[in-house]
Design an enzyme around this catalytic site. Structure first.
Site, PDB file in Angstrom:
ATOM      1  N   ASP A  56     110.231  12.572 -62.346  1.00 43.31           N
ATOM      2  CA  ASP A  56     111.640  12.656 -61.992  1.00 43.31           C
ATOM      3  C   ASP A  56     111.942  14.096 -61.605  1.00 43.31           C
ATOM      4  OD1 ASP A  56     114.470  11.586 -62.010  1.00 43.31           O
ATOM      5  OD2 ASP A  56     114.664  13.229 -63.449  1.00 43.31           O
ATOM      6  N   GLU A 144     110.611   8.995 -57.230  1.00 48.43           N
ATOM      7  CA  GLU A 144     111.803   8.270 -56.826  1.00 48.43           C
ATOM      8  C   GLU A 144     112.031   8.440 -55.324  1.00 48.43           C
ATOM      9  OE1 GLU A 144     115.228  10.168 -58.720  1.00 48.43           O
ATOM     10  OE2 GLU A 144     114.047  11.999 -58.738  1.00 48.43           O
ATOM     11  N   ASP A 225     116.456  12.738 -67.818  1.00 50.15           N
ATOM     12  CA  ASP A 225     115.258  13.000 -67.010  1.00 50.15           C
ATOM     13  C   ASP A 225     114.032  12.281 -67.570  1.00 50.15           C
ATOM     14  OD1 ASP A 225     116.934  14.724 -65.690  1.00 50.15           O
ATOM     15  OD2 ASP A 225     116.185  16.511 -66.719  1.00 50.15           O
TER      16      ASP A 225
END
Ligand SMILES: [Zn+2]
Length: 237
Positions: A56, A144, A225
């Site tokens: 992340d 992501e 996170d």
């Protein structure tokens, strides 16, 4: 240079072109090179059964990395960028104050260019080291969708600067994964990585952007996170 000259000498590389430019008061030459990667790739292959990680990307913590051995590692956004940005602001001010056409102005302009160069070198080093170690040590890497991350978080100049780091990170991760044979998985843009409880799987629809931590109905407390990284990891495992 020996890395290149040795290869040119025995035919494993050839120079296709070069370019000379002046930047920050120095001369730079860059080569466009055609390299036979066979021997390089043979020595640098990502382990087939190596760790699987979910990553992340964030602002203060540049990358939160969740691995399938249960560890979560946080890589801080390097502070030397911040320090250099402070220096840059000072150099910019000095430039603005300098008399047009003066010697001092030329000096101030060179100073600004030098600090810019320092910032871009420091960022490049940081990103290269991180992306090289990630792609060489792991078999699968899940990230992501950047367009969404950028859209949601892009709110100020400071974040613009970080965003540039994110896309460069992704660019390097993509080509290095191909070099070393690591698998790169990009999460679907609707995948609720920050909102899904890693304990019970419920989705928290009330999560706001400002929430750094949240508590699920099931009682589990989540760091934003870390949760995102773990859920990205789970996409692959
Ligand atoms: Zn839960």
């Amino acid at each position: 240079m020996s890395w290149l000259t040795d290869r040119i000498a025995d035919g494993r590389a050839r120079v296709l072109g070069s370019r000379v430019e002046a930047r920050a008061g120095r001369w730079w030459i860059s080569f466009q090179v055609d390299v036979d990667r066979a021997d390089i790739d043979a020595r640098r292959v990502a382990p087939v059964h190596g760790p699987v990680v979910g990553i992340d990307l964030g602002i203060t913590t540049f990358a939160t990395i969740a691995a399938d051995d249960g560890t979560v590692t946080k890589v801080a956004n390097p502070r030397h960028l911040g320090r250099r940005l402070h220096r840059l602001r000072r150099a910019d001010k000095a430039l603005a104050r300098a008399q047009p056409g003066s010697k001092n102005r030329a000096k101030a302009a060179r100073r600004v260019a030098e600090v810019h160069l320092g910032v871009s070198n420091a960022r490049a080093d940081f990103l290269h080291q991180l992306t090289t170690s990630l792609t060489r040590c792991n078999s699968t890497i899940v990230v992501e969708d950047l367009s969404v991350a950028g859209m949601i978080r892009n709110r100020s100049l400071a974040r613009h600067i970080v965003d540039a780091g994110w896309s460069e990170f992704r660019r390097q991760l993509t080509y290095k994964a191909a070099w070393y044979g690591a698998r790169l998985v990009v999460a679907d843009r609707w995948y609720p990585s920050t909102r899904t409880c890693t304990t019970c799987g419920d989705i928290n629809h009330d999560l706001r952007l400002a929430d750094r931590t949240w508590t699920c109905h099931c009682g589990a407390v989540h760091d934003r996170d870390g949760t995102a990284a773990i859920n990205l990891l789970r996409l692959a495992v």
